[in-house]
Design a protein around this motif. Sequence first.
Motif, PDB file in Angstrom:
ATOM      1  N   ASN A 349       0.831  -1.206   0.000  1.00 32.47           N
ATOM      2  CA  ASN A 349       0.000   0.000   0.000  1.00 32.47           C
ATOM      3  C   ASN A 349       0.865   1.256   0.000  1.00 32.47           C
ATOM      4  N   ALA A 350       1.870   1.285   0.878  1.00 34.03           N
ATOM      5  CA  ALA A 350       2.738   2.463   0.963  1.00 34.03           C
ATOM      6  C   ALA A 350       3.559   2.644  -0.306  1.00 34.03           C
ATOM      7  N   VAL A 351       4.034   1.541  -0.879  1.00 33.84           N
ATOM      8  CA  VAL A 351       4.820   1.618  -2.113  1.00 33.84           C
ATOM      9  C   VAL A 351       3.961   2.112  -3.272  1.00 33.84           C
ATOM     10  N   ALA A 352       2.761   1.590  -3.408  1.00 32.62           N
ATOM     11  CA  ALA A 352       1.888   1.997  -4.510  1.00 32.62           C
ATOM     12  C   ALA A 352       1.534   3.473  -4.411  1.00 32.62           C
ATOM     13  N   ASN A 353       1.403   3.974  -3.200  1.00 34.46           N
ATOM     14  CA  ASN A 353       1.142   5.401  -3.033  1.00 34.46           C
ATOM     15  C   ASN A 353       2.306   6.248  -3.520  1.00 34.46           C
ATOM     16  N   VAL A 354       3.523   5.761  -3.334  1.00 42.91           N
ATOM     17  CA  VAL A 354       4.685   6.487  -3.853  1.00 42.91           C
ATOM     18  C   VAL A 354       4.694   6.457  -5.377  1.00 42.91           C
ATOM     19  N   ALA A 355       4.368   5.311  -5.962  1.00 46.50           N
ATOM     20  CA  ALA A 355       4.260   5.239  -7.419  1.00 46.50           C
ATOM     21  C   ALA A 355       3.217   6.228  -7.931  1.00 46.50           C
ATOM     22  N   ASP A 356       2.105   6.322  -7.243  1.00 43.53           N
ATOM     23  CA  ASP A 356       1.040   7.254  -7.639  1.00 43.53           C
ATOM     24  C   ASP A 356       1.522   8.693  -7.540  1.00 43.53           C
ATOM     25  N   LEU A 357       2.281   8.997  -6.514  1.00 39.25           N
ATOM     26  CA  LEU A 357       2.848  10.338  -6.366  1.00 39.25           C
ATOM     27  C   LEU A 357       3.719  10.690  -7.575  1.00 39.25           C
ATOM     28  N   LEU A 358       4.611   9.781  -7.958  1.00 42.09           N
ATOM     29  CA  LEU A 358       5.502  10.048  -9.079  1.00 42.09           C
ATOM     30  C   LEU A 358       4.737  10.130 -10.396  1.00 42.09           C
ATOM     31  N   ASP A 359       3.707   9.335 -10.540  1.00 45.19           N
ATOM     32  CA  ASP A 359       2.848   9.414 -11.721  1.00 45.19           C
ATOM     33  C   ASP A 359       2.243  10.812 -11.846  1.00 45.19           C
ATOM     34  N   ARG A 360       1.826  11.379 -10.717  1.00 46.54           N
ATOM     35  CA  ARG A 360       1.263  12.738 -10.737  1.00 46.54           C
ATOM     36  C   ARG A 360       2.350  13.768 -11.048  1.00 46.54           C
ATOM     37  N   GLN A 361       3.543  13.564 -10.539  1.00 48.51           N
ATOM     38  CA  GLN A 361       4.633  14.480 -10.861  1.00 48.51           C
ATOM     39  C   GLN A 361       4.925  14.476 -12.360  1.00 48.51           C
ATOM     40  N   LEU A 362       4.920  13.284 -12.964  1.00 49.92           N
ATOM     41  CA  LEU A 362       5.168  13.195 -14.394  1.00 49.92           C
ATOM     42  C   LEU A 362       4.056  13.875 -15.187  1.00 49.92           C
ATOM     43  N   ALA A 363       2.822  13.707 -14.746  1.00 52.41           N
ATOM     44  CA  ALA A 363       1.708  14.365 -15.433  1.00 52.41           C
ATOM     45  C   ALA A 363       1.893  15.876 -15.463  1.00 52.41           C
ATOM     46  N   LEU A 364       2.441  16.445 -14.401  1.00 51.21           N
ATOM     47  CA  LEU A 364       2.727  17.882 -14.389  1.00 51.21           C
ATOM     48  C   LEU A 364       3.873  18.226 -15.324  1.00 51.21           C
ATOM     49  N   LEU A 365       4.925  17.396 -15.315  1.00 48.50           N
ATOM     50  CA  LEU A 365       6.125  17.701 -16.096  1.00 48.50           C
ATOM     51  C   LEU A 365       5.856  17.720 -17.601  1.00 48.50           C
ATOM     52  N   VAL A 366       4.978  16.836 -18.074  1.00 48.16           N
ATOM     53  CA  VAL A 366       4.772  16.737 -19.523  1.00 48.16           C
ATOM     54  C   VAL A 366       3.704  17.698 -20.036  1.00 48.16           C
ATOM     55  N   ASP A 367       2.994  18.349 -19.136  1.00 49.36           N
ATOM     56  CA  ASP A 367       1.877  19.204 -19.537  1.00 49.36           C
ATOM     57  C   ASP A 367       2.329  20.662 -19.552  1.00 49.36           C
ATOM     58  N   ALA A 368       2.320  21.269 -20.723  1.00 58.36           N
ATOM     59  CA  ALA A 368       2.812  22.651 -20.864  1.00 58.36           C
ATOM     60  C   ALA A 368       1.978  23.645 -20.059  1.00 58.36           C
ATOM     61  N   ARG A 369       0.794  23.250 -19.632  1.00 59.91           N
ATOM     62  CA  ARG A 369      -0.024  24.149 -18.805  1.00 59.91           C
ATOM     63  C   ARG A 369       0.470  24.213 -17.361  1.00 59.91           C
ATOM     64  N   PHE A 370       1.250  23.210 -16.961  1.00 54.29           N
ATOM     65  CA  PHE A 370       1.617  23.118 -15.551  1.00 54.29           C
ATOM     66  C   PHE A 370       3.122  22.997 -15.301  1.00 54.29           C
TER      67      PHE A 370
END
Length: 516
Positions: A349-370
């Motif tokens: 559970n704790a590991v998957a939450n970290v993966a989810d955190l990084l997934d959200r960070q990547l979503a910000l990095l690739v989006d020119a709006r953010f």
Amino acid sequence: MPHLPPNPETVIFDGSRLRIEDITALARKSAVAHLSRADDFQTRISRGADFLDRLLAEDGVVYGVTTGYGDSCTVTIPPALVAELPHHLYTYHGCGAGRMLTAEETRAVLATRLASLAQGVSGVSVGLLQQIERLLQHDILPLIPAEGSVGASGDLTPLSYLAAVLCGEREVMYQGQRRDAGEVFAELGITPLQLRPKEGLAIMNGTAVMTALACLAWERADYLCRLATRLTALNVFASAGNAHHFDETLFAVKPHVGQQRIARRIRHDLASDRPSRNEQRLQDRYSLRCAPHVIGVLEDALPFFRTQIENELNSANDNPIIDPDSERVLHGGHFYGGHIAFAMDGLKNAVANVADLLDRQLALLVDARFNHGLPSNLSGASGPRAAINHGLKALQISVSAWTAEALKQTMPASVFSRSTECHNQDKVSMGTIAARDCLRVLELSEQVLAAMLIAARQAITLRHHIDGRPLPEPLAAMQADLEDRIALVQEDRALDQDLQALLVAIRTQAWGLYED
């Protein structure tokens, strides 16, 4: 003997306390196993087996020795057939399925079972312990199916494959080849065991598989926690984020030690100990600003999970327990893997939450709006060719898929107890399923981290092209290493080989990360 490093460490099995790192070192072949030859240790082991022999000679009744197993404990075994019983135990449990355990996992299982039997209260012979030692030293690895254990009465079915191999039966991996165990023993001059009355039960009736997998999972989770922290620092820098979200005074008022440690590591990586000049945005989005709060849960949980795993590792967990000092046979349920089940359910559970955190960070990095000025999808193409290049668009989709699958796997296994074996095993731990689930979550999460390493390398370079701001150490050293491993994505290219190489680097802990 297998190839070993020039000066491998030695892990001594004498009943003294072992650590997770001892098991993982043996699993990686960076250490060798050595069963103690000390007189007091070997005498203690022998006393339990000798006591059982005397008890049997006096017509004592011992579960699994003079009776059938489980619900069949009311069946009395005729004296002439007692010697055959342990061989029937591993024979009828030969019904595993699914993938085979990997070489690392199998070595960990051997070491974990040896650690338990070396406690000296299982009523086994020194010869049995020596036979397991031989498997480790010669790297003779039983082929063990991963599926078929409910985690109480221990890992019966998977451990039956160890019991059979000790007796020269079934198949092993030896020197990279799938071989008949008896043939390998004959080549090496190893005599197959003839199990003594309780030895089949002692080998199989315990938590060795789930505990071995838990040791491997814990080590991988610990490194994932550190790497996710370094990646977060890189992503904050690449996003031109506010480094002062990790201020020491800010975190002093919320005293979760692990959370504070994560914030300190990010603060050090970003060299953000100086007071802010308010040149940054007031607040970044949660996946950056709250990263210590997410990763910190894993960091705070790891010591607790270590305690549960190592207590199980250093336990006698078969049934019955043979007390050689007072000459008592104690019938109980130490094969129950509830602590491992809980640890693995919590860790995934704790590991998957970290993966989810990084997934959200990547979503910000690739989006020119953010992403505050970075090109869309972190594309390195420029001029007219920018129109046909898509950068890391597909990589972000894959990360989302891996993250979703990891999150899906976090359903706790321990709550799915099933009543089995004629309702004798009517409450079971599911610890081995939980451990396998945890390893799968780690596998998926490591894929997310590998992708994030590509993204961080790309984003940092593109940020430098925009503002030329130098990276603080140790981020500069990390970025230089990544640039050596990964070419900048300017023209679209397949990234699967980069991902696989980075996964190897993650799983071999290629980067030294934080000393605290």
